[in-house]
Design a protein around this motif. Structure first.
Motif: not given
Length: 222
Positions: A113, A116-117, A147, A156
């Motif tokens: 996670v 991608h963030l 994102v 994601l």
């Protein structure tokens, strides 16, 4: 915890039909069980905390321009300048919040996670305050972010195997039109996202930071 649309309507002081509209527009989080909607109580509390002001919502493009100006001190056109000058700090945070949806997920692949963030809200609170006791701490609730670099949301969810879950610890934020042009969440947006938190500490950090940015911006254009 999940609640009925009737209870959500009572807490938000709107009609049950309005709650259904907010669910369809992803302004509230819920799930359809048969023909009945169950609403995520956390999303209702976050919506209520915004104290949404009256009037038409600002467009996502307008909000991006204002976020940029407050974050870096840049100038705005006459119309946008008027909006910022006529809007109180809390109304400004609420207007920004109207363009943001937040959905909650669980995953066993948290490290994927983070790839991608770009962080926001309480996950990025250290960027908007240096006061001891108000910064990120071990008890921070989950991971909050957008994102990264305009990436596809489905990428994601596939990479991190996200499962929508009203008790999950991954909070994915999205601007209404899915346009996120920044490599890192602008500080004004971090502050506005903190303001929507149900945590009093996080909320107060957000509004204080946004107030400071707005005051500095007003001094710059004076």
């Amino acid at each position: 915890m999940e609640i009925s649309t009737t209870e959500a309507a009572r807490r938000l002081q709107v009609s049950p039909q309005r709650v259904l509209s907010l669910l369809h527009d992803e302004q509230l989080t819920g799930r359809l069980v048969g023909r009945t909607w169950l609403v995520d109580e956390t999303s209702v509390a976050a919506r209520a905390s915004l104290g949404i002001s009256a009037g038409r919502p600002w467009t996502a493009a307008t909000i991006r321009r204002i976020i940029d100006a407050l974050s870096d001190g840049g100038r705005l056109g006459k119309r946008d300048t008027g909006l910022v000058m006529r809007t109180s700090d809390e109304e400004l945070a609420a207007k920004i919040g109207q363009a943001i949806t937040v959905r909650r997920y669980s995953t066993k692949w948290m490290e994927r996670v983070t790839e991608h963030l770009t962080l926001t809200g309480e996950s990025a609170i250290d960027r908007i305050t240096t006061e001891p006791g108000r910064q990120l701490h071990a008890g921070a609730r989950g991971l909050h972010g957008y994102v990264r670099n305009g990436g596809a949301f489905r990428t994601l969810t596939s990479a991190a195997r996200l499962v929508e879950d009203s008790t999950g610890d991954v909070f994915v934020y999205r601007i209404r039109d899915d346009v996120f042009p920044w490599p890192e969440t602008p500080v004004a947006l971090v502050a506005a996202d903190c303001f929507r938190s149900t945590s009093t500490r996080v909320r107060s950090v957000g509004i204080d930071a946004l107030q400071g940015m707005r005051a500095q911006w007003l001094r710059n254009i004076a």
